[in-house]
Design a protein around this motif. Structure first.
Motif, mmCIF file in Angstrom:
data_model
loop_
_atom_site.group_PDB
_atom_site.id
_atom_site.type_symbol
_atom_site.label_atom_id
_atom_site.label_comp_id
_atom_site.label_asym_id
_atom_site.label_seq_id
_atom_site.Cartn_x
_atom_site.Cartn_y
_atom_site.Cartn_z
ATOM 1 N N ILE A 125 0.815 -1.220 0.000
ATOM 2 C CA ILE A 125 0.000 0.000 0.000
ATOM 3 C C ILE A 125 0.850 1.273 0.000
ATOM 4 O O ILE A 125 0.486 2.264 -0.605
ATOM 5 N N GLU A 126 2.009 1.229 0.663
ATOM 6 C CA GLU A 126 2.861 2.423 0.629
ATOM 7 C C GLU A 126 3.891 2.341 -0.500
ATOM 8 O O GLU A 126 3.958 3.210 -1.349
ATOM 9 N N TYR A 127 4.672 1.264 -0.504
ATOM 10 C CA TYR A 127 5.783 1.210 -1.461
ATOM 11 C C TYR A 127 5.311 1.031 -2.904
ATOM 12 O O TYR A 127 5.625 1.838 -3.778
ATOM 13 N N LYS A 128 4.513 -0.011 -3.156
ATOM 14 C CA LYS A 128 4.137 -0.302 -4.553
ATOM 15 C C LYS A 128 3.047 0.629 -5.086
ATOM 16 O O LYS A 128 3.136 1.105 -6.203
ATOM 17 N N SER A 129 2.004 0.887 -4.272
ATOM 18 C CA SER A 129 0.882 1.670 -4.792
ATOM 19 C C SER A 129 1.015 3.155 -4.527
ATOM 20 O O SER A 129 0.299 3.946 -5.141
ATOM 21 N N GLY A 130 1.862 3.546 -3.584
ATOM 22 C CA GLY A 130 2.005 4.977 -3.282
ATOM 23 C C GLY A 130 0.716 5.633 -2.816
ATOM 24 O O GLY A 130 0.499 6.824 -3.031
ATOM 25 N N LEU A 131 -0.151 4.863 -2.175
ATOM 26 C CA LEU A 131 -1.427 5.429 -1.743
ATOM 27 C C LEU A 131 -1.338 6.152 -0.403
ATOM 28 O O LEU A 131 -2.129 7.033 -0.111
ATOM 29 N N VAL A 132 -0.380 5.725 0.415
ATOM 30 C CA VAL A 132 -0.330 6.287 1.771
ATOM 31 C C VAL A 132 1.031 6.891 2.097
ATOM 32 O O VAL A 132 2.064 6.480 1.574
ATOM 33 N N ASN A 133 1.003 7.864 2.984
ATOM 34 C CA ASN A 133 2.223 8.473 3.504
ATOM 35 C C ASN A 133 2.721 7.672 4.700
ATOM 36 O O ASN A 133 3.885 7.705 5.060
ATOM 37 N N GLU A 134 1.785 6.961 5.308
ATOM 38 C CA GLU A 134 2.148 6.175 6.480
ATOM 39 C C GLU A 134 1.115 5.066 6.616
ATOM 40 O O GLU A 134 -0.081 5.306 6.449
ATOM 41 N N ILE A 135 1.577 3.848 6.907
ATOM 42 C CA ILE A 135 0.623 2.792 7.242
ATOM 43 C C ILE A 135 1.229 1.911 8.321
ATOM 44 O O ILE A 135 2.418 1.602 8.305
ATOM 45 N N ASP A 136 0.389 1.571 9.280
ATOM 46 C CA ASP A 136 0.886 0.772 10.388
ATOM 47 C C ASP A 136 -0.296 0.026 11.003
ATOM 48 O O ASP A 136 -1.445 0.411 10.821
ATOM 49 N N SER A 137 0.001 -1.027 11.716
ATOM 50 C CA SER A 137 -1.052 -1.653 12.508
ATOM 51 C C SER A 137 -0.435 -2.110 13.816
ATOM 52 O O SER A 137 0.774 -2.338 13.902
#
Lengths: 428, 466
Positions: free
Chosen positions: A295-307
């Motif tokens: 979601i972050e690296y390949k799609s560039g959709l988010v500035n930050e993702i975590d769980s």
């Protein structure tokens, strides 16, 4: 320790932490651990009392009391606690959660008695003035303005508590409602203190440059004659399941949209809780993890993702945080997250992925035990919530004994859309 | 221990007198732990802090230049150093970003890179049993980075978004504007994370240029920490880095910043603010300044810890804030002094006045004997806590090398702290605190604050932020 455990321990090559346990006559449970090579001792005193022990119109009391415990006790005048401690080279702080309140002190080992004198005096009796109460209400109000009102996405804890646990005693934030806080009287705090701050409701852990016999004698000297207080039964925790997905939009002073997804999980220490922790590692630990990579690296959709998983005494929370890149669609982010979760639920976890998560846990458990303050904190926690301090050395086995199918089964039990809360933070 | 014994000891002591603090035992001596140090044939400074208690090995590569250099690499290049360090782990001649991430994660290891103004670092940690593999990846990342165009585009895009997120934070705004004006024309005035116009202006050629200037054996300190012996460590370096030649490097240029001639107020608007974030101060000292220890003692008393004057005043007496601190932030060529706190908008002026009062008091009056002794005890007692883990020790050992401090610096530290007199403290306060040159950087409701703040200095509202 069983032979199997021993064998596994050797396999993981994790040095064990030595400790001794004892219960004083008044019911205070103590854990001592000789650890490390600096002449420092850490004390951690934890009470089995947090915001869930408050009444719903007196929220914020446990945390306010935590502030006030530095403001004077029968033999230590207001303003002196930190002065005396710091002039002896020590430091102190505290924190409050939904389930407990912990006070910790670190001090050069030759001043261990001073630390115990200070810490035990504030449990012996209530010595707080009206003036301290009013000043600390102001301090807490500023704390709330800083962390909540003036901070981006700052209302998250308050809103999610209400939506996830409304009606139960997890249904408000630890810092509480400021109108409740304003109304609190000195007697409210005194009653709360007298009911909860009793030896049988507490654990004290002493870790570092200590001698076991001498430390136990000192603990008995300073804490042993504190009155046992009145026994009380903790109110039962009851909450209702989420049956239909809850969604809400919140408008905040933020430049980037944020999506926060919450699922309820069983309490800390259960098999499902451990399984979800491993699954969480597959989802978000490291740059090769599912969420980050896709979601972050390949799609560039988010500035930050975590769980992350927030373990608690009665229930736990699994939380996914995604901060969107400007102009990217929040719906697309949510469907990507859902795709990954559904993929995992369908059983699609590779052997390599599973081994990777296990390797990461092995490093984690091999490297985390380094500071006396954090070990003291861990011992108090283990003693209070598991009554099993040996977990400090064997907790890794709770993780390593799980299989891939345990993870998949757990995901299917808890990560369902109709059981979750979705909060969207949008720019005002 | 048997319980009966316990009861005995209790009855012997009778009823405990809690009214007086107990007497303390004799303090134990603490020496800065010995560590191995050498230099390789091609000029790498090597430190080994061996500690076998945990089966973990950390290796820390520290290059002695950082984003201070951005300023000298062309117009509008701030953020260059930090983007160069970030891209290192995103591809080499033989591994792409995903392969590096996958290998490191699978081994349960960590590989990080970054920079500050004075240094650029790449570090790894892992279980000892995977150290060989991890060290090879670390080597590859340092020696053969590929600086892929598409990785740079991705990093720049992420950074521009991160900046949008950072300006939602009042403390960041106050900090950013404070640095801009305190350090005026010096490189320390540029944000190391970059700003939108500079981030868009950086191309892969710039990254290569920065890399060439910084990444060279003579410019490098390597610290090995944990379950590794000096022999093992040196063999690893010999195998992987002995062929690495020094590139031509010239000494850094220095631009010294100047004090503001008058007090000035810079307001930065934060939408919907309910608090003012304050950062108030001026230029300070460089890390190698011989007065550093005296300055630390003076500052600790002023605002360096919980029971300091500023925190007591603003939090414990007035209830204005959740916390307030002062700090001397020291870089290689310069530094700053600042007081930071967050308060409700309508008590911003009162807070400023109290801070000014405390700074003046420090300059104008001798400190009490007891207060000075308390601070010395606090600093001495707290010192061992800073040496708790092998990585804590490594950080201190690296800073000795990075700032050119004497080898026995940490062994004489406690003695030097305890030699300081009340006259020293006053002299140092007079020398390094200047209420007539303060920069008040305040983020919050600018419109509400604009007129009121004129009492503290000429007011300017910052508009062209990023």
């Amino acid at each position: 320790m069983s032979t199997i455990q021993l064998a596994k321990k050797i396999k993981y090559n994790i040095p064990s932490v030595d400790f001794k346990e004892h219960t004083l006559d008044n019911g205070l449970r103590v854990v001592m651990s000789k650890f490390g090579n600096i002449p420092v001792v850490a004390l951690n005193t934890t009470f089995h009392t947090g915001s869930k022990d408050e009444e719903n119109d007196k929220t914020g009391m446990a945390h306010l009391l935590e502030h006030l415990m530095f403001e004077g006790s029968p033999n230590v005048p207001r303003g002196q606690f930190d002065d005396i401690l710091t002039r002896n080279g020590g430091e102190s702080n505290a924190y409050t959660t939904r389930d407990s309140t912990s006070y910790f002190i670190s001090v050069p080992s030759n001043h261990i008695e001073t630390a115990m004198w200070l810490d035990s005096d504030r449990i012996c009796g209530f010595g707080i003035t009206e003036e301290s109460l009013e000043i600390q209400k102001d301090v807490v109000l500023e704390e709330k303005l800083f962390y909540v009102d003036n901070s981006p996405y700052g209302s998250l804890e308050e809103v999610s508590s209400k939506k996830l646990f409304g009606g139960s005693s997890y249904g408000w934030s630890v810092i509480g409602n400021m109108e409740d806080l304003r109304r609190l009287k000195i007697n409210d705090l005194k009653h709360f203190f007298e009911k909860h701050y009793t030896p049988s409701n507490a654990v004290i852990s002493v870790v570092g440059d200590i001698d076991y016999d001498k430390t136990l004698r000192l603990l008995d000297k300073y804490y042993g004659n504190i009155g046992s207080g009145t026994e009380f039964t903790k109110s039962n925790f009851a909450h209702s399941e989420i049956r239909n997905e809850i969604r809400e939009n919140i408008y905040d002073n933020v430049h980037l949209e944020g999506k926060f997804i919450f699922y309820k999980l069983p309490e800390d220490g259960t098999k499902d809780y451990y399984a979800m922790n491993i699954l969480n590692s597959i989802l978000s630990d490291g740059e090769s993890s599912r969420f980050f990579n896709e979601i972050e690296y390949k799609s560039g959709l988010v500035n930050e993702i975590d769980s992350s998983i927030f373990g608690m005494e009665c229930l736990s929370i699994f939380n996914i945080t995604a901060i969107a890149m400007k102009g990217k669609s929040m719906d697309e982010i949510e469907s990507k997250i859902d795709e990954i979760i559904e993929d995992v639920k369908s059983g699609n976890i590779s052997d390599r992925e599973f081994s990777k998560a296990r390797n990461r846990f092995e490093t984690y458990f091999s490297s985390k035990r380094q500071s006396v303050i954090s070990i003291a904190d861990k011992f108090s926690y283990l003693k209070m919530f598991y009554n099993d301090c040996s977990k400090i050395n064997f907790e890794i086995l709770d993780y390593m004994s799980l299989t891939k199918s345990d993870l998949i089964e757990t995901a299917n039990k808890y990560l369902n859309k109709n059981q979750r809360l979705v909060l969207n933070y949008l720019p005002k | 221990m048997a319980i009966s014994e316990l009861k005995n000891s209790n009855s012997k002591s009778g009823i405990l007198d809690r009214s007086k603090p107990p007497r303390s035992g004799k303090p134990k001596d603490i020496n800065f732990p010995k560590f191995f140090e050498t230099k390789t044939a091609n000029g790498i400074t090597v430190l080994v802090i061996q500690d076998k208690r945990l089966p973990i090995v950390t290796s820390r590569f520290v290059f002695k230049s950082g984003s201070y250099l951005d300023h000298f690499m062309g117009k509008n290049k701030s953020g260059l150093g930090s983007m160069t360090s970030e891209i290192l782990t995103k591809g080499t001649e033989s591994r792409n970003a995903s392969e590096i991430a996958e290998e490191i994660d699978f081994l349960g290891a960590g590989l990080t890179s970054g920079c500050n103004y004075d240094a650029t670092f790449v570090s790894s940690y892992s279980l000892k049993k995977y150290f060989d593999e991890v060290f090879d990846i670390l080597t590859d990342v340092i020696l053969n980075p590929s600086f892929e165009e598409e990785e740079l585009i991705r990093i720049a895009d992420q950074r521009l978004n991160s900046l949008l997120s950072m300006i939602d934070d009042g403390d960041y705004l106050a900090d950013r504007i404070f640095n801009r004006y305190v350090y005026s024309k010096s490189p320390y005035s540029n944000p190391l994370e970059g700003e939108s116009k500079s981030i868009k202006n950086i191309v892969t050629k710039d990254l290569r240029k920065f890399y060439k200037k910084v990444f060279s054996p003579e410019n490098l300190i390597v610290a090995f920490v944990g379950d590794i012996s000096p022999e093992e460590a040196l063999l690893k370096l010999e195998n992987n880095f002995s062929g690495w030649k020094n590139s031509f490097s010239h000494s850094e240029e220095i631009i010294f910043p100047e004090f503001s001639k008058t007090p000035r107020v810079y307001l930065t608007d934060k939408k919907g603010a309910v608090q003012s974030s304050l950062k108030i101060g001026h230029l300070g000292i460089e890390r190698s300044n011989p007065d550093f220890i005296k300055v630390s003692v003076m500052n600790t008393m002023l605002g360096g810890y919980f029971t300091s004057r500023i925190n007591k005043n603003l939090r414990e007496v007035n209830g204005y804030t959740y916390g307030a601190r002062s700090v001397f932030n020291c870089y290689r060529y310069s530094g700053d002094f600042s007081v930071t706190t967050e308060v409700k908008t309508d008590i911003t002026s009162e807070t400023n006045r109290e801070i000014l009062k405390e700074i003046n008091e420090m300059k104008n009056k001798h400190v009490g004997r007891e207060e000075l002794q308390n601070v010395k005890n606090y600093i001495s007692g707290n010192f061992p806590m800073q040496l708790e883990t092998p990585n804590d020790i490594a950080s201190k050992a690296i800073s000795l090398k990075l700032h050119g401090l004497e080898d026995d610096y940490y062994n004489t530290y406690i003695r030097k702290v305890n030699e300081i007199t009340k006259e020293d403290v006053k002299e140092i306060a007079e020398k390094y605190l200047h209420t007539d040159r303060l920069i008040f950087s305040i983020s919050g409701k600018s419109e509400d604050l604009k007129n009121e703040m004129q009492q503290f200095g000429e007011v300017e509202v910052t508009e062209d932020l990023f």
